[in-house]
Scaffold this motif. Structure first.
Motif, PDB file in Angstrom:
ATOM      1  N   TYR A 218       7.388   6.969  -5.203  1.00 46.80           N
ATOM      2  CA  TYR A 218       6.962   8.195  -4.522  1.00 46.80           C
ATOM      3  C   TYR A 218       8.173   9.039  -4.140  1.00 46.80           C
ATOM      4  N   ALA A 219       9.251   8.394  -3.669  1.00 45.59           N
ATOM      5  CA  ALA A 219      10.482   9.125  -3.355  1.00 45.59           C
ATOM      6  C   ALA A 219      11.093   9.693  -4.632  1.00 45.59           C
ATOM      7  N   MET A 220      11.063   8.899  -5.706  1.00 43.57           N
ATOM      8  CA  MET A 220      11.570   9.378  -6.991  1.00 43.57           C
ATOM      9  C   MET A 220      10.772  10.602  -7.435  1.00 43.57           C
ATOM     10  N   HIS A 221       9.457  10.525  -7.283  1.00 42.16           N
ATOM     11  CA  HIS A 221       8.587  11.634  -7.664  1.00 42.16           C
ATOM     12  C   HIS A 221       8.876  12.868  -6.818  1.00 42.16           C
ATOM     13  N   ALA A 222       9.113  12.676  -5.526  1.00 47.92           N
ATOM     14  CA  ALA A 222       9.435  13.808  -4.655  1.00 47.92           C
ATOM     15  C   ALA A 222      10.745  14.460  -5.089  1.00 47.92           C
ATOM     16  N   LEU A 223      11.721  13.644  -5.473  1.00 50.10           N
ATOM     17  CA  LEU A 223      12.998  14.186  -5.942  1.00 50.10           C
ATOM     18  C   LEU A 223      12.813  14.964  -7.243  1.00 50.10           C
ATOM     19  N   VAL A 224      11.947  14.474  -8.120  1.00 51.29           N
ATOM     20  CA  VAL A 224      11.639  15.197  -9.356  1.00 51.29           C
ATOM     21  C   VAL A 224      11.067  16.578  -9.032  1.00 51.29           C
TER      22      VAL A 224
ATOM     23  N   CYS B 248      14.842  12.103   0.356  1.00 49.55           N
ATOM     24  CA  CYS B 248      14.583  11.261  -0.814  1.00 49.55           C
ATOM     25  C   CYS B 248      15.747  10.309  -1.057  1.00 49.55           C
ATOM     26  N   GLY B 249      16.955  10.791  -0.837  1.00 52.18           N
ATOM     27  CA  GLY B 249      18.118   9.932  -0.998  1.00 52.18           C
ATOM     28  C   GLY B 249      18.098   8.758  -0.041  1.00 52.18           C
ATOM     29  N   VAL B 250      17.674   9.005   1.211  1.00 51.56           N
ATOM     30  CA  VAL B 250      17.561   7.929   2.197  1.00 51.56           C
ATOM     31  C   VAL B 250      16.532   6.903   1.733  1.00 51.56           C
ATOM     32  N   ALA B 251      15.391   7.401   1.244  1.00 56.07           N
ATOM     33  CA  ALA B 251      14.324   6.506   0.788  1.00 56.07           C
ATOM     34  C   ALA B 251      14.770   5.670  -0.401  1.00 56.07           C
ATOM     35  N   LEU B 252      15.433   6.297  -1.358  1.00 58.30           N
ATOM     36  CA  LEU B 252      15.843   5.583  -2.565  1.00 58.30           C
ATOM     37  C   LEU B 252      17.000   4.633  -2.297  1.00 58.30           C
ATOM     38  N   GLU B 253      17.792   4.912  -1.282  1.00 63.33           N
ATOM     39  CA  GLU B 253      18.838   3.970  -0.904  1.00 63.33           C
ATOM     40  C   GLU B 253      18.217   2.698  -0.325  1.00 63.33           C
ATOM     41  N   ALA B 254      17.115   2.862   0.390  1.00 67.26           N
ATOM     42  CA  ALA B 254      16.420   1.700   0.954  1.00 67.26           C
ATOM     43  C   ALA B 254      15.681   0.914  -0.121  1.00 67.26           C
ATOM     44  N   HIS B 255      15.050   1.631  -1.066  1.00 64.82           N
ATOM     45  CA  HIS B 255      14.269   0.988  -2.132  1.00 64.82           C
ATOM     46  C   HIS B 255      14.477   1.794  -3.409  1.00 64.82           C
ATOM     47  N   SER B 256      15.326   1.325  -4.287  1.00 64.93           N
ATOM     48  CA  SER B 256      15.677   2.087  -5.486  1.00 64.93           C
ATOM     49  C   SER B 256      14.496   2.290  -6.424  1.00 64.93           C
TER      50      SER B 256
ATOM     51  N   ALA C 253      10.815   1.305  13.478  1.00 65.12           N
ATOM     52  CA  ALA C 253      12.199   0.852  13.558  1.00 65.12           C
ATOM     53  C   ALA C 253      12.878   0.991  12.196  1.00 65.12           C
ATOM     54  N   ASP C 254      14.186   1.206  12.218  1.00 66.46           N
ATOM     55  CA  ASP C 254      14.927   1.383  10.972  1.00 66.46           C
ATOM     56  C   ASP C 254      14.802   0.173  10.056  1.00 66.46           C
ATOM     57  N   ASP C 255      14.676  -1.026  10.656  1.00 65.61           N
ATOM     58  CA  ASP C 255      14.619  -2.237   9.833  1.00 65.61           C
ATOM     59  C   ASP C 255      13.184  -2.660   9.511  1.00 65.61           C
ATOM     60  N   ASP C 256      12.208  -1.843   9.861  1.00 64.08           N
ATOM     61  CA  ASP C 256      10.823  -2.135   9.477  1.00 64.08           C
ATOM     62  C   ASP C 256      10.726  -2.009   7.956  1.00 64.08           C
ATOM     63  N   PRO C 257      10.132  -2.993   7.281  1.00 62.94           N
ATOM     64  CA  PRO C 257      10.064  -2.945   5.807  1.00 62.94           C
ATOM     65  C   PRO C 257       9.381  -1.695   5.262  1.00 62.94           C
ATOM     66  N   VAL C 258       8.549  -1.059   6.079  1.00 61.43           N
ATOM     67  CA  VAL C 258       7.801   0.089   5.581  1.00 61.43           C
ATOM     68  C   VAL C 258       8.546   1.406   5.779  1.00 61.43           C
ATOM     69  N   THR C 259       9.585   1.425   6.614  1.00 66.43           N
ATOM     70  CA  THR C 259      10.230   2.678   7.005  1.00 66.43           C
ATOM     71  C   THR C 259      10.833   3.424   5.824  1.00 66.43           C
ATOM     72  N   GLY C 260      11.495   2.695   4.918  1.00 65.59           N
ATOM     73  CA  GLY C 260      12.094   3.358   3.759  1.00 65.59           C
ATOM     74  C   GLY C 260      11.069   4.136   2.955  1.00 65.59           C
ATOM     75  N   TYR C 261       9.889   3.561   2.778  1.00 70.71           N
ATOM     76  CA  TYR C 261       8.849   4.239   2.011  1.00 70.71           C
ATOM     77  C   TYR C 261       8.316   5.461   2.753  1.00 70.71           C
TER      78      TYR C 261
ATOM     79  N   LEU D 279       0.834  -1.203   0.000  1.00 67.93           N
ATOM     80  CA  LEU D 279       0.000   0.000   0.000  1.00 67.93           C
ATOM     81  C   LEU D 279       0.867   1.252   0.000  1.00 67.93           C
ATOM     82  N   VAL D 280       1.812   1.307   0.938  1.00 69.13           N
ATOM     83  CA  VAL D 280       2.628   2.504   1.095  1.00 69.13           C
ATOM     84  C   VAL D 280       3.581   2.693  -0.081  1.00 69.13           C
ATOM     85  N   SER D 281       3.915   1.610  -0.773  1.00 70.29           N
ATOM     86  CA  SER D 281       4.771   1.716  -1.958  1.00 70.29           C
ATOM     87  C   SER D 281       3.957   1.834  -3.245  1.00 70.29           C
TER      88      SER D 281
END
Length: 434
Positions: free
Chosen positions: A193-199, A181-189, A151-159, A30-32
């Motif tokens: 949504y992070a890509m869009h925010a960077l745009v 955005c860089g932190v988000a994209l490092e977690a999930h390339s 938590a940092d290792d929660d699968p949803v945190t990067g998103y 959902l979040v991704s």
């Protein structure tokens, strides 16, 4: 399989997930922006969280048929068994959203975020509702308060970092947004949504060439199922437009933006304002929007339908749509009505009226929702109207208090040249804001 009885006592066999892995996976989906709707539907009766996530994702489309389906999901959930408090609160928030009361829905999801730390579904829903309400300050405050609970290792945190990046950008905190955005994209390339925010950050800093290249690289090899695909290509077309590469804009329109997955009008939201900017609206676009008058529900979509009708000269349909919008229960401000009517006047050639309305109202456009970049079409149209009506004062006011003149490029330089020519001309009016 498990047996579920509906309200008429009819038994149904429903797949039962073995454990919570399906739910946890769906939260990340959902979040991704990759929620599997068919799987949610299969498990919906046996697993209310999946049904509610499906309802939230449907509502994020901001289309009335999806809102009707979301409301139906809530009705089915209430038929099965009494909801525990958390589910009941979410049902109430979803109901408000489906009924078009976005403020109540946002407040409901925010209360869930405050009451149940770590509720990623409610964090996401509150964020999206803040976007649709145009409430950038609350969007930022909400995600900043929530993200530390994961938590940092929660699968949803990067998103969630991607949501944070967009909220920072919409509040003008560009440097912090780029970092997030860089932190988000490092977690999930592949975090769209992070890509869009960077745009958006590249747009806000006038880095049009870099933005166009970034989108090309990201979208290479991605297919029509890519989340936000049409909107990302709209950003690419916007970068090319500001670089004055009109042929590339039109190619992007044909190959990327008009390669739709549905015949419905909502996929044309970005096409409408792109073609408005180019003054090249196609009749086929108008055909797709004709049924919308009876489906009006959300102000941002209403605005785009209204633009389409006005641009092709169907002002009767435009007037009917605005009447329907004003008859809904939520209040529409005078400034928003001015924006609608300003575009109408522009298409009838009454540039003086268009300039006056848009110049005094464009800074209030966040009420309609959408992003700063999407709403820039209002400022651009106001400047064009002021120049065409030879109203130097209004054109200068828009230039000095607006956004699009912050960065240079061929299109902006031409506006500056036209403004300078108007200032030195003896034949210009001295309009004032009222």
């Amino acid at each position: 399989m498990t047996v579920i009885h509906d309200s008429r006592g009819v038994p149904h066999l429903v797949e039962q997930p073995a454990d919570m892995e399906v739910v946890e996976k769906a939260i990340v989906q959902l979040v991704s922006m990759k929620l599997d709707h068919e799987r949610c539907r299969r498990y919906a009766r046996a697993t209310p969280p999946l049904a509610l996530m499906l309802a939230v994702d449907l509502l994020c489309s901001m289309e009335r048929p999806s809102a009707v389906e979301a409301a139906r999901i809530c009705d089915v959930l209430r038929e099965t068994e009494p909801a525990e408090p958390r589910t009941g609160a979410m049902l109430s928030a979803v109901d408000s959203w489906a009924a078009g009361d976005l403020v109540a829905a946002r407040n409901g999801f925010q209360a869930l975020v405050d009451t149940y730390p770590g509720d990623a579904v409610s964090v996401y829903a509150a964020h999206m509702l803040d976007f649709y309400l145009g409430d950038a300050p609350h969007m930022l405050a909400s995600i900043e308060a929530a993200i530390g609970r994961f938590a940092d290792d929660d699968p949803v945190t990067g998103y969630l970092h991607g949501l944070h990046g967009f909220a920072l950008e919409e509040n003008g905190l560009i440097t912090a947004a780029i970092e997030r955005c860089g932190v988000a994209l490092e977690a999930h390339s592949d975090d769209i949504y992070a890509m869009h925010a960077l745009v958006h950050c590249l747009y806000e800093t006038g880095r049009h060439e870099e933005g166009a290249r970034y989108i090309q690289d990201y979208m290479r090899g991605r297919d029509a199922s890519t989340p936000m695909r049409i909107h990302v290509w709209w950003h690419y077309a916007l970068f090319e437009l500001y670089a004055d590469r009109v042929q590339d804009v039109l190619a992007c329109y044909r190959i990327g933006i008009r390669r739709k997955t549905s015949a419905r009008s909502a996929e044309d939201l970005d096409a409408v304002t792109l073609l408005w900017r180019l003054a090249l609206v196609r009749p086929s676009l108008d055909e797709d929007w004709k049924p919308y008058t009876d489906e009006n529900w959300y102000l941002f979509n209403d605005f785009h339908a209204y633009l389409t009708y006005c641009q092709v000269g169907d002002h009767g349909r435009a007037d009917s749509l605005l009447e329907a919008v004003l008859s809904r229960r939520e209040k529409v401000s005078e400034e928003m009505v001015d924006i609608f009517l300003g575009f109408r006047s522009f298409t009838t050639g009454d540039y003086a009226d268009a300039a006056a309305r848009l110049a005094r109202s464009f800074r209030h456009s966040s009420e309609m929702g959408g992003s700063n970049a999407q709403r820039d079409v209002i400022e651009m149209t106001g400047i064009e109207a002021a120049l065409r009506s030879r109203n130097y004062e209004l054109a200068r006011h828009l230039r000095d208090s607006g956004r699009i003149f912050r960065h240079q490029g061929p299109v902006i330089r031409r506006y500056e040249e036209r403004l300078a020519e108007l200032r030195t001309s003896e034949n210009h009016s001295q309009g004032v804001l009222t």
